[in-house]
Design an enzyme around this catalytic site. Structure first.
Site, PDB file in Angstrom:
ATOM      1  N   ARG A   9      11.565  -6.658   4.352  1.00  0.00           N
ATOM      2  CA  ARG A   9      11.613  -5.239   3.967  1.00  0.00           C
ATOM      3  C   ARG A   9      12.580  -4.418   4.815  1.00  0.00           C
ATOM      4  O   ARG A   9      12.985  -3.333   4.410  1.00  0.00           O
ATOM      5  CB  ARG A   9      10.222  -4.596   3.889  1.00  0.00           C
ATOM      6  CG  ARG A   9       9.490  -4.338   5.177  1.00  0.00           C
ATOM      7  CD  ARG A   9       8.089  -3.788   4.849  1.00  0.00           C
ATOM      8  NE  ARG A   9       7.242  -3.710   6.025  1.00  0.00           N
ATOM      9  CZ  ARG A   9       5.935  -3.441   5.987  1.00  0.00           C
ATOM     10  NH1 ARG A   9       5.333  -3.260   4.846  1.00  0.00           N
ATOM     11  NH2 ARG A   9       5.241  -3.367   7.098  1.00  0.00           N
ATOM     12  N   ARG A  13      10.886  -1.826  11.663  1.00  0.00           N
ATOM     13  CA  ARG A  13       9.651  -1.544  12.395  1.00  0.00           C
ATOM     14  C   ARG A  13       9.479  -2.544  13.525  1.00  0.00           C
ATOM     15  O   ARG A  13       9.676  -3.744  13.349  1.00  0.00           O
ATOM     16  CB  ARG A  13       8.440  -1.625  11.441  1.00  0.00           C
ATOM     17  CG  ARG A  13       8.201  -0.354  10.681  1.00  0.00           C
ATOM     18  CD  ARG A  13       7.093  -0.489   9.671  1.00  0.00           C
ATOM     19  NE  ARG A  13       5.832  -0.960  10.215  1.00  0.00           N
ATOM     20  CZ  ARG A  13       4.680  -0.874   9.556  1.00  0.00           C
ATOM     21  NH1 ARG A  13       4.644  -0.313   8.357  1.00  0.00           N
ATOM     22  NH2 ARG A  13       3.575  -1.325  10.095  1.00  0.00           N
ATOM     23  N   LYS A  48       0.829  -1.219   0.000  1.00  0.00           N
ATOM     24  CA  LYS A  48       0.000   0.000   0.000  1.00  0.00           C
ATOM     25  C   LYS A  48       0.859   1.263   0.000  1.00  0.00           C
ATOM     26  O   LYS A  48       0.611   2.177  -0.775  1.00  0.00           O
ATOM     27  CB  LYS A  48      -0.923   0.038   1.239  1.00  0.00           C
ATOM     28  CG  LYS A  48      -1.926  -1.075   1.320  1.00  0.00           C
ATOM     29  CD  LYS A  48      -2.898  -0.849   2.477  1.00  0.00           C
ATOM     30  CE  LYS A  48      -2.285  -0.993   3.856  1.00  0.00           C
ATOM     31  NZ  LYS A  48      -1.841  -2.357   4.201  1.00  0.00           N
ATOM     32  N   ARG A  68      -1.079  -8.999  13.238  1.00  0.00           N
ATOM     33  CA  ARG A  68      -1.590  -7.997  12.293  1.00  0.00           C
ATOM     34  C   ARG A  68      -2.445  -8.646  11.209  1.00  0.00           C
ATOM     35  O   ARG A  68      -3.458  -8.068  10.786  1.00  0.00           O
ATOM     36  CB  ARG A  68      -0.418  -7.202  11.691  1.00  0.00           C
ATOM     37  CG  ARG A  68       0.163  -6.209  12.716  1.00  0.00           C
ATOM     38  CD  ARG A  68       1.580  -5.798  12.385  1.00  0.00           C
ATOM     39  NE  ARG A  68       1.670  -5.110  11.113  1.00  0.00           N
ATOM     40  CZ  ARG A  68       2.791  -5.044  10.392  1.00  0.00           C
ATOM     41  NH1 ARG A  68       3.898  -5.645  10.814  1.00  0.00           N
ATOM     42  NH2 ARG A  68       2.787  -4.393   9.265  1.00  0.00           N
ATOM     43  N   ARG A  90      -9.752   1.210   8.423  1.00  0.00           N
ATOM     44  CA  ARG A  90      -9.353  -0.151   8.775  1.00  0.00           C
ATOM     45  C   ARG A  90     -10.442  -0.889   9.540  1.00  0.00           C
ATOM     46  O   ARG A  90     -10.237  -2.045   9.923  1.00  0.00           O
ATOM     47  CB  ARG A  90      -8.117  -0.072   9.670  1.00  0.00           C
ATOM     48  CG  ARG A  90      -6.830  -0.585   9.023  1.00  0.00           C
ATOM     49  CD  ARG A  90      -5.751  -0.446  10.076  1.00  0.00           C
ATOM     50  NE  ARG A  90      -4.525  -1.134   9.787  1.00  0.00           N
ATOM     51  CZ  ARG A  90      -3.465  -0.579   9.209  1.00  0.00           C
ATOM     52  NH1 ARG A  90      -3.508   0.655   8.787  1.00  0.00           N
ATOM     53  NH2 ARG A  90      -2.358  -1.289   9.074  1.00  0.00           N
TER      54      ARG A  90
HETATM   55  P1  AMP Z   1       0.470   0.713   8.773  1.00  0.00           P
HETATM   56  O1  AMP Z   1       1.665   1.548   8.604  1.00  0.00           O
HETATM   57  O2  AMP Z   1      -0.700   1.150   7.927  1.00  0.00           O
HETATM   58  O3  AMP Z   1       0.759  -0.763   8.620  1.00  0.00           O
HETATM   59  O4  AMP Z   1      -0.026   0.903  10.287  1.00  0.00           O
HETATM   60  C1  AMP Z   1       0.809   0.535  11.377  1.00  0.00           C
HETATM   61  C2  AMP Z   1      -0.006   0.411  12.644  1.00  0.00           C
HETATM   62  O5  AMP Z   1      -0.617   1.674  12.949  1.00  0.00           O
HETATM   63  C3  AMP Z   1      -1.150  -0.578  12.611  1.00  0.00           C
HETATM   64  O6  AMP Z   1      -0.742  -1.913  12.861  1.00  0.00           O
HETATM   65  C4  AMP Z   1      -2.048  -0.022  13.713  1.00  0.00           C
HETATM   66  O7  AMP Z   1      -1.525  -0.320  14.984  1.00  0.00           O
HETATM   67  C5  AMP Z   1      -1.902   1.485  13.520  1.00  0.00           C
HETATM   68  N1  AMP Z   1      -2.901   2.007  12.558  1.00  0.00           N
HETATM   69  C6  AMP Z   1      -2.635   2.575  11.350  1.00  0.00           C
HETATM   70  N2  AMP Z   1      -3.765   2.953  10.739  1.00  0.00           N
HETATM   71  C7  AMP Z   1      -4.780   2.612  11.579  1.00  0.00           C
HETATM   72  C8  AMP Z   1      -6.190   2.715  11.506  1.00  0.00           C
HETATM   73  N3  AMP Z   1      -6.805   3.238  10.433  1.00  0.00           N
HETATM   74  N4  AMP Z   1      -6.918   2.246  12.560  1.00  0.00           N
HETATM   75  C9  AMP Z   1      -6.310   1.725  13.644  1.00  0.00           C
HETATM   76  N5  AMP Z   1      -4.993   1.569  13.761  1.00  0.00           N
HETATM   77  C10 AMP Z   1      -4.214   2.010  12.752  1.00  0.00           C
END
Ligand code: AMP
Length: 184
Positions: free
Chosen positions: A127, A131, A13, A142, A88
């Protein structure tokens, strides 16, 4: 133009969002990036969400929705946005729909990237972004959270006829071309 990039962790993404941003010249809004920046700067928000991100769980809807609504009101989003990592949950999707209907705009496309689970895991592990949630155990959490809480968002937008399903396996350029084809 308002585009949502959707898919499980590791689907690409963020990478495809960046390409859409330069192609259409509209800003990128990644809730994950906002949280990570706040954690790094140790802001009150960062302190509140650090353990949640570390565990691979979701930040509460009201927190995320407030941040996105606040952000989308800024002038820089006047021509649209590429949303990555939001919505999400179905509650977040409904809040977003409500926000857009309130300002007379809407979602132009909901792009979902499909990638087999084994490939997702190997991509995340390789990757190397350092993180804290990119460990085998956190990836499992996740993916489970994705299946239980996030995947229903797909149905929400299928009902609205907005979903463009893209094969997310291939080179970055190939996948981007598929997305552009689907948007045309
Ligand atoms: P990402 O970088 O999109 O993979 O997001 C990393 C982490 O941020 C996720 O595993 C969640 O803990 C938190 N997070 C990001 N976006 C959301 C969202 N829309 N709703 C809830 N938690 C989020």
């Amino acid at each position: 133009m308002n585009i949502i990039l959707f898919g499980p962790p590791g689907a690409g993404k963020g990478t495809q969002a960046e390409k859409l941003v330069s192609h259409f010249n509209i800003p990128h809004l990644s809730t994950g990036n906002i949280f990570r920046a706040n954690i790094k700067k140790q802001t009150p928000l960062g302190k509140k969400v650090k353990a949640i991100l570390d565990d691979g769980n979701l930040v509460p809807d009201e927190t995320v929705v407030a941040i996105v609504a606040d952000e989308l009101q800024k002038d820089e989003y006047i021509n649209g946005v590429v949303l990555d990592g939001f919505p999400r949950t179905v509650a977040q999707a409904k809040a977003l729909d409500h926000f857009f209907s309130g300002n007379g705009s809407g979602i132009d496309a909901f792009v979902t990237l499909s990638v087999p689970e084994e490939e997702l895991i190997s991509r995340i592990l390789s990757r190397g972004q350092g993180r804290s949630d990119d460990t085998p155990e956190k990836i499992k959490t996740r993916l489970k959270v994705y299946r239980n809480e996030t995947e229903p968002v797909l149905n929400h937008y299928k009902k609205q006829g907005l979903v463009k399903e893209i094969d997310g396996v291939g080179s970055i350029g190939e996948i981007f071309d598929r997305i552009l084809d689907a948007l045309n």
